[in-house]
Design a protein around this motif. Structure first.
Motif, PDB file in Angstrom:
ATOM      1  N   PHE A  82       4.917  44.128 -26.960  1.00 54.15           N
ATOM      2  CA  PHE A  82       5.529  43.163 -27.887  1.00 54.15           C
ATOM      3  C   PHE A  82       5.318  43.635 -29.310  1.00 54.15           C
ATOM      4  O   PHE A  82       4.188  43.694 -29.801  1.00 54.15           O
ATOM      5  CB  PHE A  82       4.891  41.778 -27.700  1.00 54.15           C
ATOM      6  CG  PHE A  82       5.082  41.221 -26.315  1.00 54.15           C
ATOM      7  CD1 PHE A  82       6.359  40.877 -25.878  1.00 54.15           C
ATOM      8  CD2 PHE A  82       4.013  41.058 -25.455  1.00 54.15           C
ATOM      9  CE1 PHE A  82       6.535  40.367 -24.599  1.00 54.15           C
ATOM     10  CE2 PHE A  82       4.198  40.554 -24.183  1.00 54.15           C
ATOM     11  CZ  PHE A  82       5.462  40.215 -23.742  1.00 54.15           C
ATOM     12  N   HIS A  83       6.386  43.964 -29.997  1.00 52.87           N
ATOM     13  CA  HIS A  83       6.230  44.555 -31.319  1.00 52.87           C
ATOM     14  C   HIS A  83       6.247  43.531 -32.432  1.00 52.87           C
ATOM     15  O   HIS A  83       5.535  43.641 -33.396  1.00 52.87           O
ATOM     16  CB  HIS A  83       7.315  45.614 -31.558  1.00 52.87           C
ATOM     17  CG  HIS A  83       6.993  46.884 -30.858  1.00 52.87           C
ATOM     18  ND1 HIS A  83       7.789  48.007 -30.889  1.00 52.87           N
ATOM     19  CD2 HIS A  83       5.925  47.233 -30.078  1.00 52.87           C
ATOM     20  CE1 HIS A  83       7.240  48.959 -30.172  1.00 52.87           C
ATOM     21  NE2 HIS A  83       6.115  48.516 -29.661  1.00 52.87           N
ATOM     22  N   ASN A  84       7.097  42.609 -32.364  1.00 53.41           N
ATOM     23  CA  ASN A  84       7.263  41.715 -33.505  1.00 53.41           C
ATOM     24  C   ASN A  84       7.755  40.367 -33.000  1.00 53.41           C
ATOM     25  O   ASN A  84       8.936  40.154 -32.812  1.00 53.41           O
ATOM     26  CB  ASN A  84       8.272  42.358 -34.481  1.00 53.41           C
ATOM     27  CG  ASN A  84       8.408  41.561 -35.755  1.00 53.41           C
ATOM     28  OD1 ASN A  84       7.655  40.630 -35.992  1.00 53.41           O
ATOM     29  ND2 ASN A  84       9.401  41.919 -36.560  1.00 53.41           N
ATOM     30  N   VAL A  85       6.809  39.463 -32.743  1.00 51.94           N
ATOM     31  CA  VAL A  85       7.203  38.129 -32.285  1.00 51.94           C
ATOM     32  C   VAL A  85       7.298  37.232 -33.523  1.00 51.94           C
ATOM     33  O   VAL A  85       6.381  37.198 -34.331  1.00 51.94           O
ATOM     34  CB  VAL A  85       6.176  37.552 -31.288  1.00 51.94           C
ATOM     35  CG1 VAL A  85       6.667  36.229 -30.719  1.00 51.94           C
ATOM     36  CG2 VAL A  85       5.889  38.543 -30.176  1.00 51.94           C
ATOM     37  N   SER A  86       8.403  36.571 -33.703  1.00 55.99           N
ATOM     38  CA  SER A  86       8.531  35.706 -34.885  1.00 55.99           C
ATOM     39  C   SER A  86       9.138  34.361 -34.492  1.00 55.99           C
ATOM     40  O   SER A  86       9.813  34.236 -33.473  1.00 55.99           O
ATOM     41  CB  SER A  86       9.385  36.385 -35.948  1.00 55.99           C
ATOM     42  OG  SER A  86      10.696  36.530 -35.471  1.00 55.99           O
ATOM     43  N   PHE A  87       8.846  33.341 -35.345  1.00 54.04           N
ATOM     44  CA  PHE A  87       9.352  31.985 -35.095  1.00 54.04           C
ATOM     45  C   PHE A  87      10.219  31.543 -36.254  1.00 54.04           C
ATOM     46  O   PHE A  87       9.967  31.900 -37.402  1.00 54.04           O
ATOM     47  CB  PHE A  87       8.190  30.984 -35.019  1.00 54.04           C
ATOM     48  CG  PHE A  87       7.183  31.288 -33.961  1.00 54.04           C
ATOM     49  CD1 PHE A  87       7.574  31.442 -32.639  1.00 54.04           C
ATOM     50  CD2 PHE A  87       5.838  31.404 -34.269  1.00 54.04           C
ATOM     51  CE1 PHE A  87       6.637  31.707 -31.661  1.00 54.04           C
ATOM     52  CE2 PHE A  87       4.899  31.665 -33.295  1.00 54.04           C
ATOM     53  CZ  PHE A  87       5.288  31.818 -31.986  1.00 54.04           C
ATOM     54  N   SER A  88      11.196  30.720 -35.953  1.00 54.18           N
ATOM     55  CA  SER A  88      11.932  30.042 -37.015  1.00 54.18           C
ATOM     56  C   SER A  88      12.444  28.719 -36.457  1.00 54.18           C
ATOM     57  O   SER A  88      12.309  28.446 -35.270  1.00 54.18           O
ATOM     58  CB  SER A  88      13.071  30.911 -37.540  1.00 54.18           C
ATOM     59  OG  SER A  88      13.953  31.225 -36.488  1.00 54.18           O
ATOM     60  N   THR A  89      12.988  27.895 -37.355  1.00 53.99           N
ATOM     61  CA  THR A  89      13.427  26.563 -36.946  1.00 53.99           C
ATOM     62  C   THR A  89      14.918  26.435 -37.204  1.00 53.99           C
ATOM     63  O   THR A  89      15.399  26.812 -38.272  1.00 53.99           O
ATOM     64  CB  THR A  89      12.700  25.487 -37.764  1.00 53.99           C
ATOM     65  OG1 THR A  89      11.321  25.795 -37.783  1.00 53.99           O
ATOM     66  CG2 THR A  89      12.903  24.117 -37.174  1.00 53.99           C
ATOM     67  N   VAL A  90      15.646  25.912 -36.229  1.00 52.53           N
ATOM     68  CA  VAL A  90      17.075  25.667 -36.433  1.00 52.53           C
ATOM     69  C   VAL A  90      17.367  24.214 -36.036  1.00 52.53           C
ATOM     70  O   VAL A  90      16.551  23.570 -35.384  1.00 52.53           O
ATOM     71  CB  VAL A  90      17.952  26.627 -35.592  1.00 52.53           C
ATOM     72  CG1 VAL A  90      17.773  28.060 -36.082  1.00 52.53           C
ATOM     73  CG2 VAL A  90      17.628  26.514 -34.109  1.00 52.53           C
ATOM     74  N   LEU A  91      18.492  23.711 -36.475  1.00 53.55           N
ATOM     75  CA  LEU A  91      18.887  22.349 -36.116  1.00 53.55           C
ATOM     76  C   LEU A  91      20.025  22.405 -35.119  1.00 53.55           C
ATOM     77  O   LEU A  91      21.039  23.060 -35.354  1.00 53.55           O
ATOM     78  CB  LEU A  91      19.372  21.595 -37.354  1.00 53.55           C
ATOM     79  CG  LEU A  91      18.346  20.966 -38.281  1.00 53.55           C
ATOM     80  CD1 LEU A  91      19.057  20.086 -39.296  1.00 53.55           C
ATOM     81  CD2 LEU A  91      17.324  20.156 -37.505  1.00 53.55           C
ATOM     82  N   MET A  92      19.859  21.689 -34.011  1.00 52.38           N
ATOM     83  CA  MET A  92      20.943  21.594 -33.040  1.00 52.38           C
ATOM     84  C   MET A  92      21.521  20.191 -33.167  1.00 52.38           C
ATOM     85  O   MET A  92      20.808  19.203 -32.966  1.00 52.38           O
ATOM     86  CB  MET A  92      20.406  21.823 -31.633  1.00 52.38           C
ATOM     87  CG  MET A  92      21.492  21.855 -30.574  1.00 52.38           C
ATOM     88  SD  MET A  92      20.906  22.586 -29.052  1.00 52.38           S
ATOM     89  CE  MET A  92      19.877  21.282 -28.427  1.00 52.38           C
ATOM     90  N   CYS A  93      22.804  20.107 -33.579  1.00 54.74           N
ATOM     91  CA  CYS A  93      23.364  18.805 -33.925  1.00 54.74           C
ATOM     92  C   CYS A  93      24.503  18.415 -33.001  1.00 54.74           C
ATOM     93  O   CYS A  93      25.383  19.217 -32.694  1.00 54.74           O
ATOM     94  CB  CYS A  93      23.879  18.830 -35.361  1.00 54.74           C
ATOM     95  SG  CYS A  93      22.579  19.157 -36.552  1.00 54.74           S
ATOM     96  N   GLU A  94      24.474  17.146 -32.569  1.00 53.64           N
ATOM     97  CA  GLU A  94      25.580  16.601 -31.787  1.00 53.64           C
ATOM     98  C   GLU A  94      26.338  15.590 -32.605  1.00 53.64           C
ATOM     99  O   GLU A  94      27.289  14.998 -32.124  1.00 53.64           O
ATOM    100  CB  GLU A  94      25.040  15.904 -30.532  1.00 53.64           C
ATOM    101  CG  GLU A  94      24.398  16.823 -29.545  1.00 53.64           C
ATOM    102  CD  GLU A  94      23.600  16.030 -28.501  1.00 53.64           C
ATOM    103  OE1 GLU A  94      23.960  14.873 -28.199  1.00 53.64           O
ATOM    104  OE2 GLU A  94      22.602  16.578 -28.017  1.00 53.64           O
ATOM    105  N   GLY A  95      25.891  15.318 -33.789  1.00 53.12           N
ATOM    106  CA  GLY A  95      26.534  14.326 -34.649  1.00 53.12           C
ATOM    107  C   GLY A  95      25.780  14.320 -35.954  1.00 53.12           C
ATOM    108  O   GLY A  95      24.745  14.977 -36.075  1.00 53.12           O
ATOM    109  N   ARG A  96      26.265  13.513 -36.929  1.00 51.04           N
ATOM    110  CA  ARG A  96      25.693  13.565 -38.263  1.00 51.04           C
ATOM    111  C   ARG A  96      24.198  13.203 -38.280  1.00 51.04           C
ATOM    112  O   ARG A  96      23.405  13.812 -38.962  1.00 51.04           O
ATOM    113  CB  ARG A  96      26.452  12.608 -39.183  1.00 51.04           C
ATOM    114  CG  ARG A  96      26.353  12.960 -40.645  1.00 51.04           C
ATOM    115  CD  ARG A  96      27.222  12.042 -41.468  1.00 51.04           C
ATOM    116  NE  ARG A  96      26.607  10.750 -41.648  1.00 51.04           N
ATOM    117  CZ  ARG A  96      25.669  10.500 -42.559  1.00 51.04           C
ATOM    118  NH1 ARG A  96      25.263  11.456 -43.352  1.00 51.04           N
ATOM    119  NH2 ARG A  96      25.149   9.305 -42.657  1.00 51.04           N
TER     120      ARG A  96
END
Ligand SMILES: *[C@@H]1O[C@H](CO)[C@@H](O)[C@H](O)[C@H]1NC(C)=O
Ligand SMILES: *[C@@H]1O[C@H](CO)[C@@H](O)[C@H](O)[C@H]1NC(C)=O
Ligand SMILES: *[C@@H]1O[C@H](CO)[C@@H](O)[C@H](O)[C@H]1NC(C)=O
Ligand SMILES: *[C@@H]1O[C@H](CO)[C@@H](O)[C@H](O)[C@H]1NC(C)=O
Ligand SMILES: *[C@@H]1O[C@H](CO)[C@@H](O)[C@H](O)[C@H]1NC(C)=O
Ligand SMILES: *[C@@H]1O[C@H](CO)[C@@H](O)[C@H](O)[C@H]1NC(C)=O
Ligand SMILES: *[C@@H]1O[C@H](CO)[C@@H](O)[C@H](O)[C@H]1NC(C)=O
Length: 547
Positions: free
Chosen positions: A67-81
């Protein structure tokens, strides 16, 4: 023209602001994915928690080589406003070998079961790309705002000791983006106007959950915000209108709390009076029988409460041993003398406020007064209660601002009595300092009598000037006595001689002494008021007090 430019500028900046808001927002996705770098085909499936035990790794394989480079990030999964969820995106670079057929990703959060998914490479692609570095990405793990997640990444099949472990902290509901779109972060936004006169808050709510009623209440904030009893439920169709909440005191910990009417809805609090600390310094009470001064801190604010005495220049000087630290609840000072100059000083940080509950003098129990008795003026202590006082003669040395007490004595004054201090003839250019002794906390009163010239008989000074007056008076008296005596003798002699001349045989008589005595006695009477010169200082001290 100018208007047009202004409009253009406004337009440009609005657009820019909008763009800026977008760019600070989180990346949006519609569905979660598993992605592998080009050429590598992979499929995600849920994994069983109980997996076969690990296998011995082939030679040379270790965690950092795989495993060379494990990284995390956050995204938004939207079904409506207002229906976006936070997703954790995990991305790792992986050194492929012939034996690695995929990866497994497991996440654990406090109090939850471990949840795992595997990303399996298709047989043909993994064989073909063996020895190459590939990238694998998955964003199908939902997380809550502020959640702490432990992430474990392993190979498939699992090799003993080849495990990458890391921790991820989900963002809190700070960003505008989340506060508008993630239900866990949508609290509604409160705006309010205060009417101090009517003691009302008019509150309106915006950006709350659509299709839900909304709760508003007033509460006092401490560890929790405890309700004051004022609570409103706003119907969906009334959202956007402003409602009125009455309050009783504009306390710094009085807050408006709002939340959508749904289970575990996040709440918003605004505290309109949070800077009005001065509101806390009211409600000082005094029990005259117990002589107890009490006060309750209405909001949890670290405060130093001290008793102090106001000086003429307005400064309130702390009394000894009368300072308390308080951050909540009630405090009392026992045995307090309710003197008008005795005040309470509240200090928070570098700011302080002084309140003088006895300033109106209604509860004043004693006084030092200058009273006229006959043709004399004298200083007396009067008291409504049975009390003991320390009385001192206070002398101001030349150039000093405050007087210094030389000797003090204890005076007892009974209920509704006045006790004369017999001081008047000694307080020229000095003052009397009086303080109650039978209580713990008392003000010290200083009374200066500037009336030496008005006192009868010049009974003012002691020392050399008096000695000379005394000497002159003495000498004068003796002289007048002697002169009177001589005159008398002379008269008697003349009469006697005349009679003798007349009778020839009469005896001579001693002169009568009584004639001069009245003059001498009068003189001695005048001297009673005046102390002997060598004893002057001591007598002054002894006469300081009447008891
Ligand atoms: C892991 O393996 C690489 C080469 O395969 C080696 O250079 C490295 O030192 C190893 N690291 C550990 C921690 O054993
Ligand atoms: C690791 O991945 C992150 C995010 O994809 C990237 O920004 C960074 O440059 C990578 N580091 C290395 C050493 O590949
Ligand atoms: C507060 O007062 C302003 C001006 O009077 C008004 O525009 C606004 O709607 C009021 N807000 C609330 C919450 O009542
Ligand atoms: C102050 O209070 C403490 C404890 O209450 C006591 O021991 C001390 O003697 C007091 N000091 C004065 C000056 O009253
Ligand atoms: C009050 O607290 C301060 C520090 O917070 C401390 O220095 C001081 O001595 C305390 N005073 C009393 C009366 O406890
Ligand atoms: C205080 O009294 C002592 C003795 O009675 C005397 O010697 C001294 O001068 C006095 N001090 C002042 C400042 O009056
Ligand atoms: C105070 O003075 C009055 C009148 O001069 C006298 O009667 C009284 O005994 C004096 N008291 C003391 C304690 O010297």
């Amino acid at each position: 023209m100018i208007l047009w430019v202004a409009l253009l500028t406004a337009h440009c900046c609005l657009v820019l602001n909008g763009a800026a808001a977008e760019s600070t927002g989180l990346e949006r996705i519609e569905k979660c994915h598993t992605r592998c770098s080009q050429g590598l085909h992979c499929k995600a499936k849920p994994d069983y928690i109980f997996r076969p035990p690990c296998q011995e790794a082939a030679g040379g394989l270790n965690t950092s080589s795989v495993f060379h480079n494990v990284s995390f990030s956050t995204v938004l999964m939207c079904e409506g406003r207002q229906k976006c969820s936070l997703q954790l995106r995990i991305k790792t670079a992986l050194q492929l070998t012939e034996s690695i057929q995929g990866v497994s990703i497991c996440t654990v959060t406090a109090g939850m079961m471990m949840s795992c998914r595997i990303l399996k490479f298709t047989r043909s692609s993994w064989k073909a790309m063996s020895g190459m570095q590939v990238e694998v990405e998955n964003d199908c793990t939902s997380v809550s705002p502020n959640q702490r997640v432990q992430v474990v990444v392993k190979t498939l099949p699992s090799f003993c000791g080849i495990t990458w472990t890391g921790t991820y902290n989900a963002p809190a509901c700070i960003s505008e983006d989340m506060r508008r779109h993630v239900p866990d972060c949508i609290t509604g936004r409160l705006s309010y106007n205060v009417s101090l006169v009517k003691k009302e808050l008019s509150v309106s709510v915006s950006e709350m959950m659509e299709d839900h009623k909304y709760n508003l209440r007033l509460c006092h904030k401490d560890f929790l915000c405890s309700g004051t009893g004022t609570h409103l439920l706003i119907k969906k169709e009334e959202l956007g209108k402003s409602v009125t909440l009455p309050y009783s005191r504009p306390l710094p910990c009085l807050c408006i709390e709002g939340w959508s009417a749904m289970v575990d809805a996040p709440r918003v609090q605004v505290c309109p009076f949070k800077d009005r600390l001065k509101e806390l310094w009211s409600g000082i009470t005094f029990d005259p029988l117990e002589e107890t001064l009490s006060w309750e801190l209405a909001c949890p604010v670290a405060t130093v409460v001290a008793l102090c005495q106001t000086r003429e220049d307005g400064v309130c000087v702390d009394l000894p041993n009368a300072s308390r630290n308080v951050s909540r609840g009630k405090i009392s000072f026992t045995e307090v003398d309710p003197h008008p100059q005795l005040c309470v000083k509240f200090t928070v940080g570098s700011e302080f406020w002084t309140r003088c509950p006895f300033a109106d003098g209604r509860l004043k129990e004693w006084d030092v007064v200058v009273a006229r008795r006959g043709d004399r003026e004298e200083v007396a202590v009067t008291s409504r209660v049975n009390a003991a006082f320390s009385v001192g003669l206070c002398v101001t040395p030349a150039g000093a601002a405050e007087c210094r007490v030389n000797a003090t004595q204890r005076v007892h004054v009974g209920e509704n009595e006045a006790v004369s201090l017999n001081l008047t003839d000694k307080v020229c250019s000095s003052c009397v300092q009086v303080r109650r002794l039978d209580v713990k906390h008392a003000a010290t009163v200083i009374l200066c009598v500037e009336q030496c010239n008005r006192l009868a008989h010049g009974v003012v000074a002691c020392g050399t000037s008096w000695d000379w007056i005394w000497v002159f008076m003495q000498v004068g008296a003796w002289l007048s006595g002697i002169i009177t005596l001589s005159l008398l003798l002379h008269v008697l002699l003349s009469v006697y001689q005349r009679r003798r001349k007349q009778r020839g045989s009469e005896k001579q008589q001693d002169p009568p002494h009584d004639g001069v005595l009245p003059a001498l006695q009068t003189h001695q009477h005048g001297g009673i008021l005046i102390p002997d010169s060598p004893l002057c200082g001591n007598t002054e001290k002894a006469n300081l007090l009447s008891q």
